[in-house]
Design an enzyme around this catalytic site. Structure first.
Site, PDB file in Angstrom:
ATOM      1  N   GLU A 127       0.754  -1.261   0.199  1.00 53.91           N
ATOM      2  CA  GLU A 127       0.029   0.056  -0.167  1.00 53.91           C
ATOM      3  C   GLU A 127       0.779   1.218   0.013  1.00 53.91           C
ATOM      4  O   GLU A 127       0.381   2.446  -0.364  1.00 53.91           O
ATOM      5  CB  GLU A 127      -1.052  -0.068   1.192  1.00 53.91           C
ATOM      6  CG  GLU A 127      -2.003  -1.228   1.124  1.00 53.91           C
ATOM      7  CD  GLU A 127      -3.119  -0.821   1.949  1.00 53.91           C
ATOM      8  OE1 GLU A 127      -3.523   0.168   2.218  1.00 53.91           O
ATOM      9  OE2 GLU A 127      -3.779  -1.956   2.303  1.00 53.91           O
ATOM     10  N   TYR A 149      -3.268   5.149   7.099  1.00 53.52           N
ATOM     11  CA  TYR A 149      -2.645   3.769   7.404  1.00 53.52           C
ATOM     12  C   TYR A 149      -1.398   3.634   6.471  1.00 53.52           C
ATOM     13  O   TYR A 149      -0.446   3.382   6.950  1.00 53.52           O
ATOM     14  CB  TYR A 149      -3.584   2.435   7.220  1.00 53.52           C
ATOM     15  CG  TYR A 149      -2.797   1.301   7.023  1.00 53.52           C
ATOM     16  CD1 TYR A 149      -1.974   0.566   8.179  1.00 53.52           C
ATOM     17  CD2 TYR A 149      -2.961   0.467   5.749  1.00 53.52           C
ATOM     18  CE1 TYR A 149      -1.233  -0.741   7.768  1.00 53.52           C
ATOM     19  CE2 TYR A 149      -2.018  -0.818   5.783  1.00 53.52           C
ATOM     20  CZ  TYR A 149      -1.427  -1.152   6.595  1.00 53.52           C
ATOM     21  OH  TYR A 149      -0.431  -2.357   6.582  1.00 53.52           O
ATOM     22  N   ALA A 151       0.195   5.746   4.729  1.00 51.65           N
ATOM     23  CA  ALA A 151       1.119   6.782   5.000  1.00 51.65           C
ATOM     24  C   ALA A 151       1.803   6.473   6.179  1.00 51.65           C
ATOM     25  O   ALA A 151       3.314   6.733   6.068  1.00 51.65           O
ATOM     26  CB  ALA A 151       0.426   8.196   5.102  1.00 51.65           C
TER      27      ALA A 151
HETATM   28  P1  NAD Z   1      -3.021  -7.446  12.908  1.00 49.45           P
HETATM   29  O1  NAD Z   1      -3.677  -6.240  13.110  1.00 49.45           O
HETATM   30  O2  NAD Z   1      -3.463  -8.807  12.727  1.00 49.45           O
HETATM   31  O3  NAD Z   1      -2.040  -7.742  14.078  1.00 49.45           O
HETATM   32  C1  NAD Z   1      -1.050  -6.713  14.634  1.00 49.45           C
HETATM   33  C2  NAD Z   1      -0.547  -7.150  15.994  1.00 49.45           C
HETATM   34  O4  NAD Z   1       0.256  -5.936  16.576  1.00 49.45           O
HETATM   35  C3  NAD Z   1      -1.516  -7.419  16.774  1.00 49.45           C
HETATM   36  O5  NAD Z   1      -1.278  -8.482  17.675  1.00 49.45           O
HETATM   37  C4  NAD Z   1      -1.669  -6.208  17.890  1.00 49.45           C
HETATM   38  O6  NAD Z   1      -1.881  -6.429  19.213  1.00 49.45           O
HETATM   39  C5  NAD Z   1      -0.143  -5.890  17.801  1.00 49.45           C
HETATM   40  N1  NAD Z   1       0.057  -4.286  18.117  1.00 49.45           N
HETATM   41  C6  NAD Z   1      -0.645  -3.440  17.637  1.00 49.45           C
HETATM   42  N2  NAD Z   1      -0.119  -2.274  18.389  1.00 49.45           N
HETATM   43  C7  NAD Z   1       1.180  -2.488  19.359  1.00 49.45           C
HETATM   44  C8  NAD Z   1       1.779  -1.885  19.859  1.00 49.45           C
HETATM   45  N3  NAD Z   1       1.644  -0.537  20.068  1.00 49.45           N
HETATM   46  N4  NAD Z   1       2.685  -2.370  20.583  1.00 49.45           N
HETATM   47  C9  NAD Z   1       2.539  -3.745  20.665  1.00 49.45           C
HETATM   48  N5  NAD Z   1       1.770  -4.447  19.706  1.00 49.45           N
HETATM   49  C10 NAD Z   1       1.109  -3.764  19.162  1.00 49.45           C
HETATM   50  O7  NAD Z   1      -1.816  -7.394  11.766  1.00 49.45           O
HETATM   51  P2  NAD Z   1      -1.493  -8.111  10.483  1.00 49.45           P
HETATM   52  O8  NAD Z   1      -2.143  -8.389   9.496  1.00 49.45           O
HETATM   53  O9  NAD Z   1      -1.020  -9.614  10.951  1.00 49.45           O
HETATM   54  O10 NAD Z   1      -0.430  -7.441   9.934  1.00 49.45           O
HETATM   55  C11 NAD Z   1       1.148  -7.584  10.339  1.00 49.45           C
HETATM   56  C12 NAD Z   1       1.860  -6.639   9.515  1.00 49.45           C
HETATM   57  O11 NAD Z   1       1.934  -6.966   8.206  1.00 49.45           O
HETATM   58  C13 NAD Z   1       1.543  -5.000   9.977  1.00 49.45           C
HETATM   59  O12 NAD Z   1       2.779  -4.331  10.194  1.00 49.45           O
HETATM   60  C14 NAD Z   1       0.978  -4.951   8.598  1.00 49.45           C
HETATM   61  O13 NAD Z   1       0.884  -3.372   8.235  1.00 49.45           O
HETATM   62  C15 NAD Z   1       1.501  -5.804   7.731  1.00 49.45           C
HETATM   63  N6  NAD Z   1       0.888  -6.099   6.422  1.00 49.45           N
HETATM   64  C16 NAD Z   1      -0.231  -6.523   6.491  1.00 49.45           C
HETATM   65  C17 NAD Z   1      -1.059  -7.266   5.192  1.00 49.45           C
HETATM   66  C18 NAD Z   1      -2.343  -8.084   5.345  1.00 49.45           C
HETATM   67  O14 NAD Z   1      -2.777  -8.323   4.420  1.00 49.45           O
HETATM   68  N7  NAD Z   1      -2.620  -8.476   6.768  1.00 49.45           N
HETATM   69  C19 NAD Z   1      -0.517  -6.764   4.237  1.00 49.45           C
HETATM   70  C20 NAD Z   1       0.591  -5.905   4.081  1.00 49.45           C
HETATM   71  C21 NAD Z   1       1.332  -5.658   5.282  1.00 49.45           C
END
Ligand code: NAD
Length: 325
Positions: A127, A149, A151
């Site tokens: 993204e 998000y 950004a």
């Molecule tokens: P998710 O929202 O399922 O999980 C995020 C985790 O981070 C949660 O367990 C939450 O408790 C923890 N968290 C949030 N804020 C926190 C903080 N301040 N301190 C400690 N822990 C914290 O996200 P996801 O889908 O598993 O994505 C994981 C990573 O991959 C992210 O960085 C996301 O940007 C990236 N990403 C995800 C996708 C997707 O399709 N899901 C695609 C591209 C990139």
């Protein structure tokens, strides 16, 4: 060579928990998960590895300098997933996204530098490139994030790369496409549609449904991250694609079919503000340099995902009852 002590942030979330469980398939692995357990984090996701002698869970915030400092001092490598991750929530209020995704990442990087961490893998997203009218974005493409998000992820991605250039910290950045699979929070498109349909409820399709997303199975993503962590090069960015572009309408058709419903179960919703039309990453670099290949067949893996939600209502039902849109 001794097994590295790996700190996984956000390891109780969707992708982070798949990654943690995969690492801990090795009896000698040593993994500490740091997770705040926001609404998106779930301890249950880590239950299968709770008895592993190399596993430790710490509930804490990546913005908490003291906690981060202590854990980073005990780690050789960091794989950083923790983030606020839902675009719609960022459109409603971007503040937590800036705080966790940007400031939290900088706090981790600062601690990594102070304690001489040997490797920092930063999980970014496709993204950051914004909407791609045609073709596919290479790692050198300009960053044009659209949502708060995206950004905040672009800012953290650039911050990570700045720590490589300024301090020679071994930072590696991955930018992946949309993940799907088991254990994904029901606020996200696939689980939301599936869990609505499993309860006999309609599903919302944004705009004309022509938005294109490339779907990457979470297990393929985990394999890509491991290639980058173990064989990638410092300061490099690696796109990780799924090779499965679909319009949201096409995806909806498949989910309706899997759940045994027709198009009368679809509500046409007003399009999201700033909704990117198409994401597409060129992942030729990770394929050519690290031998990355997707292994999961989309049709089979999507069916398996739908089945998992059908078989695990105790996992997702409580999450749909707390005012999630
Ligand atoms: P998710 O929202 O399922 O999980 C995020 C985790 O981070 C949660 O367990 C939450 O408790 C923890 N968290 C949030 N804020 C926190 C903080 N301040 N301190 C400690 N822990 C914290 O996200 P996801 O889908 O598993 O994505 C994981 C990573 O991959 C992210 O960085 C996301 O940007 C990236 N990403 C995800 C996708 C997707 O399709 N899901 C695609 C591209 C990139």
């Amino acid at each position: 060579m001794t097994t590295p002590r790996i700190l996984v942030t956000g390891g109780a979330g969707f992708i982070g928990s798949h990654y943690t469980r995969a690492l801990l398939r090795h009896p000698a692995a040593r993994v500490t998960v740091l997770d705040k357990l926001t609404y998106a984090g779930n301890r249950d996701n880590l239950r299968p590895v709770s008895g592993h002698r190399g596993f430790r869970f710490v509930r804490g915030d990546i913005r908490d300098v003291a906690v981060v400092d202590r854990l980073v001092a005990e780690s050789d490598q960091i794989v950083h997933f923790a983030a606020e991750s839902h675009v719609d929530r960022s459109i409603a209020d971007g503040r937590g996204f800036t705080e966790t995704n940007v400031l939290g990442t900088q706090i981790l990087l600062g601690a990594a530098r102070r304690h001489g961490v040997r490797r920092f893998v930063h999980i970014s997203t496709d993204e950051v490139y914004g909407s791609i009218a045609s073709g596919a974005a290479k790692e050198t493409a300009p960053l044009r994030p659209s949502s708060p998000y995206a950004a905040s992820k672009a800012a953290s991605d650039l911050m990570a790369l700045a720590y490589h250039r300024t301090y020679a910290l071994d930072v590696r950045v991955t930018r992946c496409s949309n993940n799907y699979g088991t254990h994904q929070h029901p606020e996200k498109l696939i689980p939301r549609f599936v869990t609505n349909l499993l309860r006999g409820r309609t599903v919302p399709l944004f705009g004309d449904g022509g938005h294109v997303r490339d779907w990457l199975h979470v297990e393929d993503h985990v394999r890509g991250i491991e290639l980058v962590r173990t064989q990638g090069a410092p300061g490099e960015i690696y796109n990780i694609g799924g090779g499965r572009p679909l319009t949201n309408k096409e995806l909806t058709g498949r989910l309706l079919e899997s759940c045994g419903y027709g198009w009368d179960m679809v509500d046409h919703a007003r399009d999201r503000e700033g909704h990117d039309r198409r994401y597409a990453v060129d992942d030729g670099k990770i394929r050519a340099t690290l031998g990355y290949r997707t292994a999961r067949d989309f049709t089979t893996a999507l069916e398996e995902t739908v089945r998992w939600y059908r078989d695990h209502p105790h996992w997702w039902k409580p999450l749909t009852e707390v005012g999630v849109r």
